[in-house]
Design an enzyme around this catalytic site. Structure first.
Site, PDB file in Angstrom:
ATOM      1  NE  ARG A 162      -4.765   0.182  -1.146  1.00 52.04           N
ATOM      2  CZ  ARG A 162      -3.736  -0.037  -1.973  1.00 52.04           C
ATOM      3  NH1 ARG A 162      -3.734  -1.119  -2.728  1.00 52.04           N
ATOM      4  NH2 ARG A 162      -2.737   0.822  -2.048  1.00 52.04           N
ATOM      5  CG  HIS A 219      -2.001  -1.073   1.082  1.00 53.83           C
ATOM      6  ND1 HIS A 219      -3.039  -1.202   1.992  1.00 53.83           N
ATOM      7  CD2 HIS A 219      -2.192  -2.063   0.184  1.00 53.83           C
ATOM      8  CE1 HIS A 219      -3.794  -2.230   1.652  1.00 53.83           C
ATOM      9  NE2 HIS A 219      -3.298  -2.765   0.556  1.00 53.83           N
TER      10      HIS A 219
END
Length: 739
Positions: free
Chosen positions: A396, A238
């Protein structure tokens, strides 16, 4: 000789036909400015309508607690801010070109690329009007302050020679040419009846059911590494990759709803459910919704305007650099919205309603569409109130509570650093404090990833050969993320995820009040951190409990295959199917070609595949589905390989991962080891960076393992007071004068 003349005549006739057809194709009508403007206006109207419809529908369902799993995935991968602008421009241009092509007559229907029938001059006008030209314009580095000291949020101008290398919102790179069904943009398997290398591609859900499926109770635990290794892999991913989906939930051409229809029409690429599916039953006519990744501006059949690439390319919304962008964001607007600008202290925003036993929580998201609040009603927790999602540098953040815990940990570390730097240098303003703390945080992760994380993944031998020695910065290296890395190789940790989120008390035992929970009950549940004793129990679980071991007969458990983002009775998603479908969506070549890319053997039959996998049963099952090793989807083929010595991936993924991290490091002008980025004394401090110390400094945990990813008994853990604190003294401005 009597047959020679007819052959010559036939040849001349075919040549005449070819030249005639070619002359039609080469005829490029002079489009008036008015025609082009009308096409672009029509495209904008259709695209904007689809965007707005999709946005309202998702928000409406979320607010009514009726969010579907596909809504969650769509919202999580939505292009936002600068990324959304880039995606919208690409959609404008592609649709405008398609309208013009359709209006030019049937004699052009056999053309492949837009430039077969539309002049490059006219394509340039379309690009200008749609906004694509601006998206591909090179930035000027002359006006960016402190470019030699601090990174830009977007990563632009890290490379002074090639200013977009490694930056956000550019296409993923291609190490091999893509393999699309139509050679341009249609995914592999778009037409399920079309053969590839003489074989039909298997349904991805069927592959998931028959080869990848593992019951929750049948998994094997990793004897050497803990669950933190797995979640940290997700944390790194990420920081490096986010491929945005198309923002729409219905097709542009015929308004088909991607979430309810099994029709394949851009951007809908649904996953059919095979007969006798173990979850859906016999003869199901349902599909698992799947949205194609958004195209990059200037790719597909309009690429001649830009760099001559005439195939669909996908974007990376994040920077390719290890720069803690999951903490700070990869676009300037978001980076600013994450900062606490109410004071001049260089801090990040924190939650103003709740705290974690006196420590900071992440702030709540300002977004209207809040899928997190829906979870409370489903889990029937009477004392938990509905709370919004948390807000962080990456969208996320709330995907699971373990990932949320890492986000919380590093938010606190940034603020701890900012306060400490302010004490060392009281004259620094908030901007300087923020940038210096952010720079240190990025260096933390660079050290930890290369020293502690990568050797257990790619194996110590391969690491020593390819990554152990820093060769220095090379401006000719493109640090940008490759499509195969983002879409296949760095999804290896999906097969290391436990079906549980473990929560342990201060004695590292199960907490009777807040016990371990199934993974699907930990998706998008920030309220669990707020109302169930904070992040410390989850972090203890990551440190003590083992990672799942990926084995050839125990790949992915049902929490991820059958209950991914399961909120209600709506069709939950299947992560294995999503991974394989995504590779086909991106036109990623098959398994054998990637083995060749890495200089490995390329199995072409059962005997050779059996040798590569060291498993005849698995080799036979793969060939039963794919017919040939050439067609095996690369994510599955890579995950099926036996581990390299001391690692947790096979030779193919070890090659791809090490190649990518070499480029990330060697193409980063602001890499922590590059002379001039930090002083020698600062580098010496950074060498002693400790994930153990970070946990000690920012939680209530008092005993930790010195090796952060090694599975060990809590009785062997070290007291925090025996772990040296990070030495910030080299950042004091008069440090050298005092010495």
């Amino acid at each position: 000789m009597k047959w020679v003349l007819p052959l010559i005549a036939a040849g001349l006739y075919l040549g005449y036909l070819y030249l005639g057809l070619q002359s039609h194709v080469d005829e490029k009508p002079n489009l008036t400015r008015d025609v082009i403007e009308k096409a672009v206006m029509k495209a904008k109207a259709i695209v904007d309508s689809a965007y707005e419809y999709s946005r309202k529908e998702c928000i409406k369902r979320v607010k009514k607690n009726a969010a579907k799993p596909s809504d969650i995935l769509l919202l999580m991968k939505q292009p936002v801010g600068r990324t959304r602008t880039a995606v919208r421009a690409a959609d404008y241009m592609n649709n405008a070109v398609n309208f013009i092509r359709a209006s030019l007559g049937k004699h052009h229907k056999c053309s492949i690329n837009a430039t077969d029938i539309i002049s490059e001059e006219d394509l340039q006008v379309i690009s200008d009007l749609s906004g694509c030209t601006g998206e591909r314009r090179l930035p000027s580095c002359k006006t960016i302050p402190n470019l030699d000291r601090f990174r830009t949020i977007t990563g632009v101008c890290n490379n002074r020679k090639n200013t977009l290398y490694g930056s956000a919102n550019i296409p993923l790179t291609r190490w091999l040419l893509p393999e699309y069904q139509d050679k341009i943009s249609l995914p592999r398997g778009w037409d399920p009846e079309r053969r590839v290398k003489g074989e039909l591609l298997p349904l991805v859900r069927e592959v998931s059911n028959q080869i990848i499926r593992t019951a929750n109770d049948d998994i094997e635990n990793d004897p050497h590494f803990n669950f933190l290794l797995t979640i940290f892999a997700q944390w790194i991913d990420h920081d490096l990759t986010l491929t945005p989906h198309s923002p729409v939930i219905r097709s542009y051409g015929n308004s088909i709803d991607c979430e309810t229809s099994c029709d394949r029409t851009e951007p809908c690429f649904p996953i059919p459910i095979p007969s006798n599916d173990p979850r859906f039953g016999r003869n199901s006519d349902e599909c698992i919704p799947f949205f194609r990744s958004a195209p990059a501006c200037g790719s597909d059949n309009t690429g001649h305007v830009f760099d001559g690439i005439t195939v669909r390319q996908q974007m990376n919304a994040l920077t390719a650099f290890i720069d803690a962008s999951q903490v700070y964001g990869s676009v300037d607007v978001k980076a600013r919205s994450l900062r606490d600008l109410t004071s001049d202290k260089g801090l990040l925003k924190v939650n103003d309603k709740y705290n974690d036993n006196g420590r900071e929580f992440l702030p709540f998201s300002p977004m209207d569409a809040n899928m997190c609040a829906t979870r409370v009603a489903i889990t029937n927790i009477s004392n938990a109130k509905e709370v919004p999602c948390f807000f962080a540098g990456d969208e996320r953040v709330d995907e699971n509570i373990a990932l949320t815990s890492l986000h919380t940990l590093f938010l606190r570390e940034h603020n701890r650093l900012a306060h400490a730097l302010a004490r060392l240098n009281p004259h620094w303003d908030g901007e300087r404090l923020y940038q210096e703390a952010r720079k240190i945080m990025g260096a933390y992760f660079q050290v930890i990833i290369f020293r502690d994380f990568l050797p257990p993944i790619v194996g110590p031998e391969i690491f020593a050969t390819k990554l152990a020695t820093y060769p220095g910065y090379d401006e000719n290296v493109d640090a940008s993320i490759s499509n195969v890395f983002a879409t296949a190789a760095f999804r290896f940790a999906h097969l290391m995820i436990q079906p549980f989120i473990f929560r342990l008390n201060e004695q590292y035992n199960e907490d009777p009040n807040f016990p371990t929970i199934l993974l699907h009950r930990a998706f998008f549940t920030p309220w669990r951190a707020i109302f169930e004793d904070g992040v410390d129990p989850v972090l203890r679980g990551l440190l003590v409990r083992q990672a799942k071991l990926n084995t050839q007969d125990q790949m992915m458990h049902d929490e991820l295959r059958d209950r991914l983002f399961e909120f209600t009775s709506e069709t939950a998603l299947d992560l294995a199917s999503l991974n394989i479908q995504r590779g086909r969506d991106h036109g990623i070549p098959g398994y054998r070609k990637w083995r060749k890319f890495c200089g490995l053997s390329q199995p072409s039959n059962f005997k050779q595949l059996k040798k590569v996998l060291n498993n005849g049963h698995l080799a036979r099952r793969l060939l039963d589905f794919y017919g040939t090793p050439t067609n095996i989807d690369v994510w599955l083929g890579g995950m099926a390989e036996p581990f390299v010595p001391g690692g947790r991936v096979g030779p193919l993924f070890a090659c791809i991962i090490t190649t990518q991290f070499q480029m990330i490091r060697d193409g980063d002008r602001l890499w922590w080891e590059n002379p001039g980025v930090f002083t020698e004394d600062q580098r010496n401090s950074l060498k002693e960076t400790s994930l153990a110390r970070l946990i000690c400094d920012n939680t209530g945990i008092t005993k930790v393992p010195l090796d952060p990813f090694k599975h060990s008994d809590p009785s062997t853990f070290t007291d925090c007071n025996r772990i040296p604190a990070f030495d910030l003294s080299p950042w004091e401005e008069d440090y050298r004068r005092r010495r």
